[in-house]
Design an enzyme around this catalytic site. Structure first.
Site, PDB file in Angstrom:
ATOM      1  N   GLY A   1     -81.396   6.394 -26.241  1.00 27.43           N
ATOM      2  CA  GLY A   1     -80.107   6.571 -26.746  1.00 27.43           C
ATOM      3  C   GLY A   1     -79.686   7.712 -26.937  1.00 27.43           C
ATOM      4  O   GLY A   1     -80.187   8.692 -26.242  1.00 27.43           O
TER       5      GLY A   1
ATOM      6  N   ASP B   1     -77.443  -1.496 -28.958  1.00 26.07           N
ATOM      7  CA  ASP B   1     -76.299  -1.625 -29.801  1.00 26.07           C
ATOM      8  C   ASP B   1     -75.093  -1.258 -29.034  1.00 26.07           C
ATOM      9  O   ASP B   1     -73.921  -1.708 -29.517  1.00 26.07           O
ATOM     10  CB  ASP B   1     -76.411  -0.456 -30.921  1.00 26.07           C
TER      11      ASP B   1
ATOM     12  N   GLN C   1     -75.994 -22.423  -4.475  1.00 27.58           N
ATOM     13  CA  GLN C   1     -74.719 -22.997  -4.115  1.00 27.58           C
ATOM     14  C   GLN C   1     -73.826 -21.695  -3.789  1.00 27.58           C
ATOM     15  O   GLN C   1     -74.336 -20.622  -3.740  1.00 27.58           O
ATOM     16  CB  GLN C   1     -73.966 -23.657  -5.301  1.00 27.58           C
TER      17      GLN C   1
ATOM     18  N   ARG D   1     -62.313 -20.632   2.817  1.00 26.84           N
ATOM     19  CA  ARG D   1     -62.015 -20.653   1.043  1.00 26.84           C
ATOM     20  C   ARG D   1     -62.860 -19.618   0.739  1.00 26.84           C
ATOM     21  O   ARG D   1     -63.737 -19.628  -0.377  1.00 26.84           O
ATOM     22  CB  ARG D   1     -62.371 -21.987   0.747  1.00 26.84           C
TER      23      ARG D   1
END
Ligand code: ADP
Length: 801
Positions: free
Chosen positions: A154, A202, A612, A777
Site C-alpha cells: 500500500g 481497498d 467458446q 464476425r
C-alpha cells in the site's frame, strides 16, 4: 541485474501473481531473481547463514536442449517451491529458517497464480521506519548483491521504498566508512532502483484505477451479498453489511452498485443531510412501499457523517429496527474479504504489471523518478510514485478537513461515475425529473447470445428512466419478439433483483431486423419508440447498422439508437471490453483451475481445454494468461502442422525439464474455431501419442458454461456505468430531434459505446464497419493478439523450443 521482490503491508489477492510475473520476467531479461520473505522485516533481518545456494534440485538430464543457457541456470532453486509448501524445510536438510532473502528460479513460482494472499509473507515492520533499520536492510541487500527492488504494497510500503531509495547513497557511504562493505561493493551499488506495485484491497491509491486485490475483495463481498439477498427476501429482512475501507469507499460503493443495495455509507460522500437518519429512513420507506421485501445497507468501515462522526453498522441497524420496525441484522464481512482465489482481473493485470515493473527497473537511472505501476482504464501506466502517494494523502487530508468535494475530485473518473450510477439506480423519484416534453419511450432489447451484465444494464436503464420520467419498454426475444408484440413496460420493482442475474431476462436471439425491416419500422411506430438501446454482441452491432441504413426508407428509425456491447466473445469491433467478458473469463479460469488440479494429481497430464469465442481469440488468450496455460490456439493465428510439431517438441522438453516426481499438470487452451482440421479431439490424441512416457493427454470442452453463471461484479458495475452513458446519449440527441419540424437524424445518432484505452467513446455505427471483419464476425485487429506473445513468454517457450 540482481532483483528482489517483496510484499508488504496488508496482504491482497494477486500479490502472488505479481511475484510470479516479476520472477519470470526478470529471468527472461537475464536477471538473477530473489524474493524477500516477510516484507521489510525480511530485508532488515537478512540472511543469518551466509552460505549461498547453488542449484539445489538436480539439474535436468544433459540430453535436454534449451536454447537459452541463462534460462537453464535460472530454472530452479527449490527454495521458492518450498515457500508454497509453507514448511520452509528442504528435503536436502537445508532450511529457510534464518533466511529471508531467497534466490528463486523459474519453476519455484509454478502454480502461484491461483493462490490467494502472499506466499512470501508480509508484515508490518517498525524498524524499517528508523534509519538504523533501513541501514541494516541496505547492508543485507548489498551482501547478496541486490540493488533493484520491486515492492508490492500500500501507500505506506511504497513510501518506505522511496525513503530507502533517497537515503541509499548516504547509507552506502556510511557502510563503506564503517568497513562493512568493500570498495568494489561500494562502487557497484551506488544507486538503488525501485518500482512499486499497489497491493491493496481497498483500491485506495490515487492515480491508478485499480489496485491489486481490490477486484477479488469485491468478488468476495458480492458473493456474500448475493447469498444474503435470498435470505433477506425470504424473511423480508433488512441487512446492514459492514465492508472494509477505512479511507476509501470504493469497496462499499462498488458492492452497493453491483448488488443493487438501497443505501451506502462511504467516507468520501457522507449523506446530504445531517442528521442523516431521516434521509435514509425516507428512502428505504419509499422502497418498502413499492413492495420491496429486502433492504440492504452497506457501510464502509470508515464511513462518517458530514461532521466526521463515525457511522457504525450497529447503529444503522438500531435506526432501521426502531424507526421502520424492520427485522434487521448486521453482517460484518471482515477478513473473508481478503481471502480466497484471485479473480481473473487479479491474475491478468498483476501479471502485466509485474512484467512492466521489471521493464521499468531495467530502464531506471539515478535521474528517473521511482515509478509506481498502475492502471488507467485498461492501460498499464507508470506514475511517479511519490506523486501518487501525495495525491492519496491529499484525499485523506481533504476528508479530515470535511472537504468532501475535493476528496471526490481526487478520485478517478470511474469512482465518480459509479457514485452517480448508484444514486441514479437506487433511488425512486415519484415524479420524474424531466419536463414532460423531454421524456422518451426507451426500448431495450437483448440481441445475440446471453452475456453477464445484460440484466444489470437493463435494470440500470429502467431505474434511470423512472428517475427522469422516461418510460422503459422491454422488447422480449429481440426482433422476433418485437414483431410478435412481446413488448411491455418494465416496472421499477420488476428489475430490482436483476443485478446478480445471469443469462437474459428479456430473452435473446440472433435474428436481425432485416427479417422484415418494414414490419420492424411499423412496430417502432406502433409502440412510439423514441430511443433504442440494443445490448448484445456482433448481431446487435449488425442490427444497428441495418436500422441506420434503413433510415433512408423508414422515418420510424429517425430516433437515437445505441448499441451497448455485451458478449462473452468480446468480438465487437473497436471496443476493448464488452459486458460479459469478465464474467466468462472468471468462469473459464474457475474451470481451468479445477481441470489443472485434476491434471496435477496424475502429475503428467496435458489437458486440452476448448473455449467458446467464435472467430475471436480474446477469451482463449486472456484465459491462457490468467491460468498459466502452456499453449493457446486462436482463430487469428490458426493451427498448422509446423506449429503442432513445435508444440509437441516444446511439451516434451518441458516435461523433461521437470524434476522427477514433480511433474506438472498442464493446460492447453484451444478456441473452438481455431481450425476445422485440427480439432480438440485430434490435438488430444496427438499429444497422447507423442507424449509417450513423458505425458498423457485429456480434453474438456467448456461450451455454454462460459455464457452462464452469476455476472461478475466488474461486469455489473460496468453495465451500470455504460448504460447510463447510453441514456445520456439518447437524451442529448432526442432533445435536438425534438426541436426539428421534420425529424432528420444524422449518422452519429446511431452509435456504439466503446471502451478505448483510457476513454469511453461513441463511434457512429457506419464508422465501425471499416474496423470489422463482417465475414468472420469480429474486429480486424484485437488488442489481445499482442498478449499472445506474453502467454508464450510466461512459459519460456522461446527459450525452451
Ligand atoms: P500499507 O503499505 O498497506 O499502506 P503500512 O502503512 O503499514 O501498510 O506500511 C507497511 C510497512 O511499510 C510499514 O510497516 C513500514 O515498515 C513501511 N513504511 C511505511 N511508511 C514508511 C515510512 N514513511 N518510512 C519508512 N518505512 C515505511
Amino acid at each position: 541485474m540482481k532483483l528482489a521482490v517483496l510484499t508488504s503491508g496488508g496482504d491482497s489477492a494477486g500479490m502472488n501473481a505479481v511475484v510470479r510475473a516479476v520472477v519470470k520476467a526478470g529471468i527472461l531479461q537475464g536477471c538473477e531473481t530473489w524474493v524477500v520473505r516477510e516484507g521489510y522485516e525480511g530485508l532488515v533481518r537478512g540472511n543469518q547463514a551466509d552460505e549461498h545456494q547453488d542449484a539445489i534440485l538436480p539439474p535436468p538430464p544433459p540430453e535436454v536442449r534449451v536454447k537459452d543457457v541463462n534460462f537453464l541456470k535460472n530454472l530452479r532453486f527449490g527454495d521458492g517451491a518450498l515457500l508454497k509448501d509453507g514448511t520452509g524445510d528442504l528435503p536436502s536438510g537445508r532450511t529457510l529458517k534464518g533466511r529471508y532473502i531467497v534466490r528463486v528460479g523459474w519453476d519455484d513460482v509454478r502454480g502461484w497464480l491461483t493462490e490467494g494472499g502472499t506466499l512470501i509473507g508480509t508484515a508490518r515492520c517498525k524498524s524499517f521506519r528508523t534509519p538504523e533499520g533501513r541501514t541494516a536492510a541496505a547492508y543485507n541487500m548489498i551482501k547478496e548483491g541486490i540493488d533493484a527492488l520491486v515492492v508490492c504494497g500500500g501507500d505506506g510500503s511504497l513510501t518506505g521504498a522511496d525513503v530507502l531509495r533517497s537515503e541509499w547513497p548516504k547509507i552506502v557511504g556510511t557502510l563503506r566508512e564503517q568497513g562493512k562493505i568493500s570498495e568494489e561493493q561500494y562502487k557497484l551499488h551506488g544507486h538503488l532502483k525501485i518500482v512499486g506495485l499497489v497491493g491493496s484491497i481497498d483500491n485506495d491509491m490515487s492515480m491508478t484505477d485499480l489496485t491489486i486485490g481490490a477486484p477479488t475483495a469485491l468478488h468476495r463481498i458480492c458473493e456474500a451479498l448475493d447469498n444474503i439477498n435470498s435470505t433477506a427476501i425470504s424473511h423480508s429482512r433488512a441487512f446492514v453489511i459492514e465492508v472494509m475501507g477505512r479511507h476509501c469507499g470504493w469497496l462499499a460503493l462498488l458492492a452497493g452498485l453491483s448488488s443493487g443495495a438501497d443505501f451506502i455509507f462511504i467516507p468520501e460522500s457522507p449523506p446530504e443531510t445531517n442528521p442523516w437518519e431521516d434521509e435514509m429512513c425516507a428512502k428505504i420507506q419509499r422502497h418498502r412501499h413499492m413492495g420491496k421485501r429486502k433492504t440492504i445497507v452497506i457501510v464502509a468501515e470508515g464511513a462518517v457523517d458530514k461532521e466526521l462522526q463515525p457511522i457504525r453498522a450497529e447503529y444503522v441497524k438500531d435506526v432501521l429496527s426502531e424507526r421502520l420496525g424492520l427485522d434487521t441484522r448486521v453482517t460484518t464481512l471482515g477478513h473473508t474479504q481478503r481471502g480466497g482465489k484471485p479473480c481473473a482481473l487479479d491474475r491478468i493485470w498483476p501479471t502485466l504489471q509485474g512484467i512492466e515493473a521489471v521493464k521499468a527497473l531495467l530502464e531506471a537511472t539515478p535521474q528517473t523518478p521511482s515509478y509506481m505501476i498502475g492502471m488507467c482504464e485498461n492501460k498499464i501506466t507508470r506514475i511517479p510514485l511519490m506523486e501518487a502517494v501525495a495525491a492519496t494523502q491529499a484525499v485523506a487530508t481533504a476528508l479530515q478537513q470535511k472537504d468532501f468535494a475535493k476528496a471526490m475530485s481526487l478520485r478517478d473518473p470511474e469512482f465518480v461515475d459509479s457514485l452517480e450510477g448508484f444514486f441514479a439506480t437506487s433511488g425512486l423519484d415519484k415524479e420524474g425529473r424531466l419536463p414532460k416534453e423531454q421524456r422518451m419511450r426507451v426500448a431495450i432489447m437483448h440481441i445475440g447470445a446471453p452475456a453477464g451484465g445484460m440484466n444489470a444494464a437493463t435494470r440500470a436503464i429502467t431505474r434511470y428512466c423512472y428517475r427522469q420520467g422516461h418510460t422503459p419498454i422491454a422488447v422480449q426475444n429481440g426482433f422476433l419478439g418485437l414483431l410478435d408484440d412481446s413488448v411491455y413496460e418494465l416496472s421499477w420493482l420488476t428489475v430490482d433483483n436483476w443485478m446478480a442475474r445471469g443469462g437474459s431476462e428479456l430473452g435473446t436471439n440472433r435474428t436481425l431486423p432485416d427479417v422484415d425491416l418494414g414490419a420492424v419500422a411499423a412496430k417502432f411506430q406502433q409502440h412510439r419508440i423514441d430511443g433504442l438501446i440494443m445490448i448484445g454482441g456482433f448481431e446487435a452491432f449488425t442490427s444497428l447498422l441495418i436500422l441506420e441504413q434503413g433510415r433512408k426508407h423508414y422515418p420510424a428509425f429517425h430516433i437515437p439508437m445505441t448499441h451497448l456491447p455485451a458478449t462473452i466473445s468480446n468480438n465487437v469491433p473497436v471496443t476493448q471490453f464488452s459486458l460479459g467478458c469478465d464474467t466468462s473469463l472468471n468462469a473459464l479460469l474457475e474451470a481451468c483451475d479445477s481441470i489443472k488440479q485434476s491434471a496435477q494429481a496424475s502429475r503428467n497430464r496435458v489437458f486440452v481445454v476448448e473455449t467458446q469465442g467464435g472467430k475471436c481469440g480474446f477469451l482463449a488468450t486472456l484465459g491462457a494468461l490468467g491460468c498459466g496455460a502452456v499453449i493457446v490456439y486462436t482463430p487469428e493465428t490458426g493451427i498448422s502442422l509446423d506449429m503442432l510439431r513445435n508444440d509437441v517438441k516444446f511439451l516434451k522438453r518441458r516435461y523433461e525439464l521437470d524434476v522427477k516426481g514433480h511433474n506438472e499438470g498442464r493446460i492447453v487452451i484451444r478456441n473452438e474455431a481455431s481450425s476445422h482440421i485440427y480439432t480438440t479431439d485430434m490435438l488430444t490424441k496427438m499429444f497422447k501419442e507423442e507424449g509417450g512416457k513423458l505425458f498423457d493427454s485429456r480434453s474438456a470442452s467448456l461450451g455454454h458454461t462460459l455464457q452462464g453463471g452469476i455476472p461478475s461484479p466488474m461486469d455489473r458495475a460496468r453495465a451500470v456505468r455504460l448504460s447510463l452513458k447510453c441514456m445520456a446519449f439518447l437524451e442529448e440527441h432526442h432533445e435536438v430531434l425534438r426541436k426539428q419540424t421534420k425529424r432528420q437524424t444524422t449518422p452519429n445518432t446511431a452509435a456504439v459505446i466503446t471502451i478505448q484505452g483510457s476513454a469511453i467513446k461513441w463511434v457512429p455505427v457506419n464508422d465501425m464497419v471499416e474496423h470489422a471483419d463482417m465475414k468472420n464476425r469480429t474486429g480486424i485487429h484485437g488488442w489481445w493478439q499482442d498478449i499472445r506473445e506474453l502467454v508464450d513468454a510466461m512459459v519460456a517457450r522461446p527459450q525452451i523450443v
